[in-house]
Motif scaffolding. Structure first.
Motif, PDB file in Angstrom:
ATOM      1  N   VAL A  78     -66.388 -25.476 -58.286  1.00  0.00           N
ATOM      2  CA  VAL A  78     -66.677 -26.047 -59.610  1.00  0.00           C
ATOM      3  C   VAL A  78     -66.002 -27.401 -59.773  1.00  0.00           C
ATOM      4  CG1 VAL A  78     -66.380 -25.721 -62.095  1.00  0.00           C
ATOM      5  CG2 VAL A  78     -66.995 -23.776 -60.651  1.00  0.00           C
ATOM      6  N   TRP A  79     -64.783 -27.504 -59.279  1.00  0.00           N
ATOM      7  CA  TRP A  79     -64.003 -28.726 -59.445  1.00  0.00           C
ATOM      8  C   TRP A  79     -64.608 -29.900 -58.677  1.00  0.00           C
ATOM      9  CZ3 TRP A  79     -61.072 -31.873 -61.896  1.00  0.00           C
ATOM     10  CH2 TRP A  79     -60.280 -32.820 -61.246  1.00  0.00           C
ATOM     11  N   GLY A  80     -64.849 -29.719 -57.373  1.00  0.00           N
ATOM     12  CA  GLY A  80     -65.229 -30.911 -56.630  1.00  0.00           C
ATOM     13  C   GLY A  80     -66.152 -30.754 -55.453  1.00  0.00           C
ATOM     14  N   GLN A  81     -66.755 -29.576 -55.280  1.00  0.00           N
ATOM     15  CA  GLN A  81     -67.617 -29.385 -54.121  1.00  0.00           C
ATOM     16  C   GLN A  81     -69.048 -29.101 -54.565  1.00  0.00           C
ATOM     17  OE1 GLN A  81     -65.075 -26.200 -52.643  1.00  0.00           O
ATOM     18  NE2 GLN A  81     -64.590 -27.441 -50.843  1.00  0.00           N
ATOM     19  N   GLY A  82     -69.979 -29.782 -53.951  1.00  0.00           N
ATOM     20  CA  GLY A  82     -71.372 -29.553 -54.296  1.00  0.00           C
ATOM     21  C   GLY A  82     -71.933 -30.590 -55.246  1.00  0.00           C
ATOM     22  N   ALA A  83     -73.242 -30.503 -55.445  1.00  0.00           N
ATOM     23  CA  ALA A  83     -73.965 -31.508 -56.232  1.00  0.00           C
ATOM     24  C   ALA A  83     -73.787 -31.349 -57.732  1.00  0.00           C
ATOM     25  CB  ALA A  83     -75.448 -31.459 -55.884  1.00  0.00           C
ATOM     26  N   THR A  84     -73.201 -30.234 -58.185  1.00  0.00           N
ATOM     27  CA  THR A  84     -73.051 -30.014 -59.631  1.00  0.00           C
ATOM     28  C   THR A  84     -71.589 -29.848 -60.033  1.00  0.00           C
ATOM     29  OG1 THR A  84     -73.340 -27.613 -59.348  1.00  0.00           O
ATOM     30  CG2 THR A  84     -75.316 -28.919 -59.795  1.00  0.00           C
ATOM     31  N   SER A  85     -70.667 -30.320 -59.208  1.00  0.00           N
ATOM     32  CA  SER A  85     -69.243 -30.170 -59.517  1.00  0.00           C
ATOM     33  C   SER A  85     -68.843 -31.023 -60.717  1.00  0.00           C
ATOM     34  CB  SER A  85     -68.397 -30.569 -58.309  1.00  0.00           C
ATOM     35  OG  SER A  85     -68.447 -31.974 -58.100  1.00  0.00           O
ATOM     36  N   ARG A  86     -67.699 -30.686 -61.287  1.00  0.00           N
ATOM     37  CA  ARG A  86     -67.193 -31.452 -62.434  1.00  0.00           C
ATOM     38  C   ARG A  86     -67.022 -32.930 -62.076  1.00  0.00           C
ATOM     39  NH1 ARG A  86     -63.923 -28.435 -66.179  1.00  0.00           N
ATOM     40  NH2 ARG A  86     -64.978 -26.440 -66.584  1.00  0.00           N
ATOM     41  N   VAL A 132     -58.984 -42.927 -64.545  1.00  0.00           N
ATOM     42  CA  VAL A 132     -58.915 -42.340 -65.889  1.00  0.00           C
ATOM     43  C   VAL A 132     -59.845 -41.129 -65.987  1.00  0.00           C
ATOM     44  CG1 VAL A 132     -59.460 -42.715 -68.328  1.00  0.00           C
ATOM     45  CG2 VAL A 132     -58.208 -44.458 -67.050  1.00  0.00           C
ATOM     46  N   ALA A 133     -61.049 -41.258 -65.468  1.00  0.00           N
ATOM     47  CA  ALA A 133     -62.022 -40.169 -65.540  1.00  0.00           C
ATOM     48  C   ALA A 133     -61.530 -38.937 -64.774  1.00  0.00           C
ATOM     49  CB  ALA A 133     -63.366 -40.628 -64.980  1.00  0.00           C
ATOM     50  N   ILE A 134     -60.978 -39.136 -63.586  1.00  0.00           N
ATOM     51  CA  ILE A 134     -60.466 -38.015 -62.790  1.00  0.00           C
ATOM     52  C   ILE A 134     -59.323 -37.331 -63.520  1.00  0.00           C
ATOM     53  CG2 ILE A 134     -59.250 -37.371 -60.671  1.00  0.00           C
ATOM     54  CD1 ILE A 134     -60.855 -39.581 -59.241  1.00  0.00           C
ATOM     55  N   ARG A 135     -58.430 -38.110 -64.093  1.00  0.00           N
ATOM     56  CA  ARG A 135     -57.289 -37.524 -64.808  1.00  0.00           C
ATOM     57  C   ARG A 135     -57.755 -36.746 -66.039  1.00  0.00           C
ATOM     58  NH1 ARG A 135     -53.032 -42.609 -64.211  1.00  0.00           N
ATOM     59  NH2 ARG A 135     -52.103 -41.883 -62.245  1.00  0.00           N
ATOM     60  N   GLU A 136     -58.742 -37.261 -66.727  1.00  0.00           N
ATOM     61  CA  GLU A 136     -59.272 -36.550 -67.897  1.00  0.00           C
ATOM     62  C   GLU A 136     -59.911 -35.227 -67.488  1.00  0.00           C
ATOM     63  OE1 GLU A 136     -60.257 -40.393 -70.816  1.00  0.00           O
ATOM     64  OE2 GLU A 136     -61.893 -39.262 -69.877  1.00  0.00           O
ATOM     65  N   GLU A 137     -60.674 -35.248 -66.395  1.00  0.00           N
ATOM     66  CA  GLU A 137     -61.311 -34.023 -65.925  1.00  0.00           C
ATOM     67  C   GLU A 137     -60.282 -33.012 -65.433  1.00  0.00           C
ATOM     68  OE1 GLU A 137     -64.524 -33.040 -66.157  1.00  0.00           O
ATOM     69  OE2 GLU A 137     -64.700 -34.858 -67.368  1.00  0.00           O
ATOM     70  N   ALA A 138     -59.224 -33.506 -64.805  1.00  0.00           N
ATOM     71  CA  ALA A 138     -58.163 -32.615 -64.317  1.00  0.00           C
ATOM     72  C   ALA A 138     -57.440 -31.944 -65.485  1.00  0.00           C
ATOM     73  CB  ALA A 138     -57.171 -33.397 -63.459  1.00  0.00           C
ATOM     74  N   ALA A 139     -57.174 -32.719 -66.549  1.00  0.00           N
ATOM     75  CA  ALA A 139     -56.495 -32.168 -67.724  1.00  0.00           C
ATOM     76  C   ALA A 139     -57.371 -31.111 -68.404  1.00  0.00           C
ATOM     77  CB  ALA A 139     -56.162 -33.297 -68.706  1.00  0.00           C
ATOM     78  N   PHE A 141     -59.756 -29.379 -66.942  1.00  0.00           N
ATOM     79  CA  PHE A 141     -59.882 -28.264 -66.001  1.00  0.00           C
ATOM     80  C   PHE A 141     -58.670 -27.338 -66.098  1.00  0.00           C
ATOM     81  CE2 PHE A 141     -60.112 -26.407 -61.675  1.00  0.00           C
ATOM     82  CZ  PHE A 141     -61.447 -26.045 -61.654  1.00  0.00           C
ATOM     83  N   ALA A 142     -57.477 -27.945 -66.188  1.00  0.00           N
ATOM     84  CA  ALA A 142     -56.242 -27.159 -66.274  1.00  0.00           C
ATOM     85  C   ALA A 142     -56.134 -26.441 -67.611  1.00  0.00           C
ATOM     86  CB  ALA A 142     -55.036 -28.071 -66.065  1.00  0.00           C
ATOM     87  N   LYS A 143     -56.617 -27.071 -68.680  1.00  0.00           N
ATOM     88  CA  LYS A 143     -56.489 -26.507 -70.030  1.00  0.00           C
ATOM     89  C   LYS A 143     -57.515 -25.415 -70.306  1.00  0.00           C
ATOM     90  CE  LYS A 143     -56.472 -27.867 -74.885  1.00  0.00           C
ATOM     91  NZ  LYS A 143     -57.706 -27.766 -75.605  1.00  0.00           N
TER      92      LYS A 143
END
Length: 199
Positions: A78-86, A132-139, A141-143
């Motif tokens: 879900v996070w980063g693998q495949g064509a539909t990842s976050r 910025v976009a990666i950090r926002e998605e990581a936050a 994802f963690a929350k």
């Protein structure tokens, strides 16, 4: 060796080729420990290149024996693998910042060194926005974790990947070799797949 062959003939040939071989030094496992590190940003200027690469990562204590490991396999998809990842949805589809993006969540079988990573290929002028976009998605994802739909789709994608992978001899050989090194059998992988299916 995986495939259609005569085991006795193979053993005879291997004994002729390497039967008397001994390692010049004793075998010793290389272990990587998870250690606290300070956050840092590193930049490498390559003026001869037109594109830029952004890579981010965070290590943490995580092993394949962890009870959370099966769930992490789906979380990684879900996070980063495949064509539909976050990551691909945010950086390429939504923001149009990256030509390609991805990431992973990994655990180690021998040590406690796990990590989450993210990367993106983009134009130099989009590097800051990509970070910025990666950090926002990581936050996020963690929350919030992943949605029920993402879990469902991730399990289907994982099962398809496993089925396709197990049709290749090279994958089977790598799997058996890795299990031999770790002192386990294919029963571990079967149980892992069952745990993921039951999520």
């Amino acid at each position: 060796i995986v495939g259609d062959f005569d085991p006795d003939q193979v053993k005879t040939q291997l004994n002729k080729l390497i039967g008397n071989w001994t390692a010049p030094v004793p075998y010793e496992k290389i272990l990587y420990d998870s250690k606290p590190t300070a956050t840092a940003v590193q930049s490498f200027d390559t003026p001869d290149k037109k594109g830029a690469n952004v890579a981010m990562g965070q290590t943490f204590k995580f092993q394949e024996s962890d009870t959370r490991y099966p769930a992490s396999r789906i979380a990684g998809l879900v996070w980063g693998q495949g064509a539909t990842s976050r990551l691909i949805n945010r950086l390429r589809q939504k923001d149009g910042l990256s030509y390609g993006a991805g990431g992973s969540i990994r655990a180690d079988a021998k040590s406690d060194l796990g990590y989450i990573s993210a990367s993106a290929i983009c134009a130099p002028e989009n590097v800051a926005k990509a970070i910025v976009a990666i950090r926002e998605e990581a936050a996020k994802f963690a929350k919030d974790g992943i949605t029920e739909q993402e879990l469902k789709d991730g399990k289907i994608a994982y099962a398809e990947q496993r089925r396709n992978a197990l049709t290749r001899d090279g994958v089977i050989m790598d799997l058996i070799g890795r299990n031999l090194d770790l002192g386990r059998t294919l029963a571990f992988n079967k149980e892992l797949d069952q745990k993921i299916s039951a999520l």
